[in-house]
Scaffold this motif. Structure first.
Motif, PDB file in Angstrom:
ATOM      1  N   HIS A 200       2.208  10.129   5.408  1.00 49.42           N
ATOM      2  CA  HIS A 200       3.227   9.413   4.638  1.00 49.42           C
ATOM      3  C   HIS A 200       3.943   8.389   5.521  1.00 49.42           C
ATOM      4  CE1 HIS A 200       6.301   8.613   1.665  1.00 49.42           C
ATOM      5  NE2 HIS A 200       7.218   8.862   2.576  1.00 49.42           N
ATOM      6  N   ARG A 201       4.280   8.785   6.751  1.00 52.44           N
ATOM      7  CA  ARG A 201       4.947   7.847   7.670  1.00 52.44           C
ATOM      8  C   ARG A 201       4.030   6.666   8.004  1.00 52.44           C
ATOM      9  NH1 ARG A 201       9.564   9.450  10.449  1.00 52.44           N
ATOM     10  NH2 ARG A 201       8.897   8.257  12.258  1.00 52.44           N
TER      11      ARG A 201
ATOM     12  N   LEU B 263       4.125   2.205   7.158  1.00 61.03           N
ATOM     13  CA  LEU B 263       3.984   1.146   8.162  1.00 61.03           C
ATOM     14  C   LEU B 263       2.779   0.237   7.908  1.00 61.03           C
ATOM     15  CD1 LEU B 263       4.887   3.115  11.385  1.00 61.03           C
ATOM     16  CD2 LEU B 263       6.215   1.299  10.310  1.00 61.03           C
ATOM     17  N   ARG B 264       2.031   0.477   6.853  1.00 64.30           N
ATOM     18  CA  ARG B 264       0.883  -0.380   6.550  1.00 64.30           C
ATOM     19  C   ARG B 264       1.365  -1.743   6.076  1.00 64.30           C
ATOM     20  NH1 ARG B 264      -3.179   3.901   4.346  1.00 64.30           N
ATOM     21  NH2 ARG B 264      -3.802   4.683   6.375  1.00 64.30           N
ATOM     22  N   PRO B 265       0.664  -2.825   6.469  1.00 65.48           N
ATOM     23  CA  PRO B 265       1.107  -4.186   6.110  1.00 65.48           C
ATOM     24  C   PRO B 265       1.258  -4.412   4.603  1.00 65.48           C
ATOM     25  CG  PRO B 265      -0.649  -4.273   7.736  1.00 65.48           C
ATOM     26  CD  PRO B 265      -0.512  -2.836   7.321  1.00 65.48           C
ATOM     27  N   ASP B 266       0.398  -3.802   3.805  1.00 68.61           N
ATOM     28  CA  ASP B 266       0.483  -4.014   2.363  1.00 68.61           C
ATOM     29  C   ASP B 266       1.554  -3.146   1.699  1.00 68.61           C
ATOM     30  OD1 ASP B 266      -1.083  -1.798   3.048  1.00 68.61           O
ATOM     31  OD2 ASP B 266      -2.082  -1.797   1.106  1.00 68.61           O
ATOM     32  N   HIS B 267       2.173  -2.247   2.471  1.00 68.83           N
ATOM     33  CA  HIS B 267       3.156  -1.326   1.910  1.00 68.83           C
ATOM     34  C   HIS B 267       4.259  -1.076   2.937  1.00 68.83           C
ATOM     35  CE1 HIS B 267       4.528   2.531   0.090  1.00 68.83           C
ATOM     36  NE2 HIS B 267       4.242   1.869  -1.005  1.00 68.83           N
ATOM     37  N   LEU B 268       4.726  -2.124   3.574  1.00 65.82           N
ATOM     38  CA  LEU B 268       5.643  -2.011   4.702  1.00 65.82           C
ATOM     39  C   LEU B 268       7.050  -1.657   4.252  1.00 65.82           C
ATOM     40  CD1 LEU B 268       5.792  -2.288   7.745  1.00 65.82           C
ATOM     41  CD2 LEU B 268       6.301  -4.691   7.438  1.00 65.82           C
TER      42      LEU B 268
END
Length: 87
Positions: free
Chosen positions: A47-48, A52-57
């Motif tokens: 989840h953490r 931090l993913r670019p498409d879901h920052l």
């Protein structure tokens, strides 16, 4: 009589006896508990990472990671070191 004693002994004490069965069941239970704990930790970490993913920052998560990595904070903040999550 000797054969009865022999088979009775191995029924309880043998490699596939009752005591071995009980030990194996306990080991399986401990392994299942460990698996549940590790699975929960993994889900929390996934989840953490998702945050931090670019498409879901998530801006808060990005700021938190940047502060940890750069060891920085704001002038008006008080930093308390301790317990936490092992960082």
């Amino acid at each position: 009589m000797g054969a009865v004693v022999y088979f009775a002994y191995h029924t309880v004490e043998g490699d596939r006896g009752v005591l071995a069965y009980v030990r194996m069941k306990n080991e399986i239970l401990e392994a299942e508990l460990q698996l549940a704990k590790v699975s929960t930790e993994r889900q929390a970490l996934e989840h953490r990472v998702l945050l931090l993913r670019p498409d879901h920052l998530d801006p808060d998560m990005l700021e938190e990671r940047a502060r940890i990595m750069l060891n920085m904070g704001r002038d008006d903040e008080v930093v308390v070191f301790g317990g936490g999550q092992g960082h």
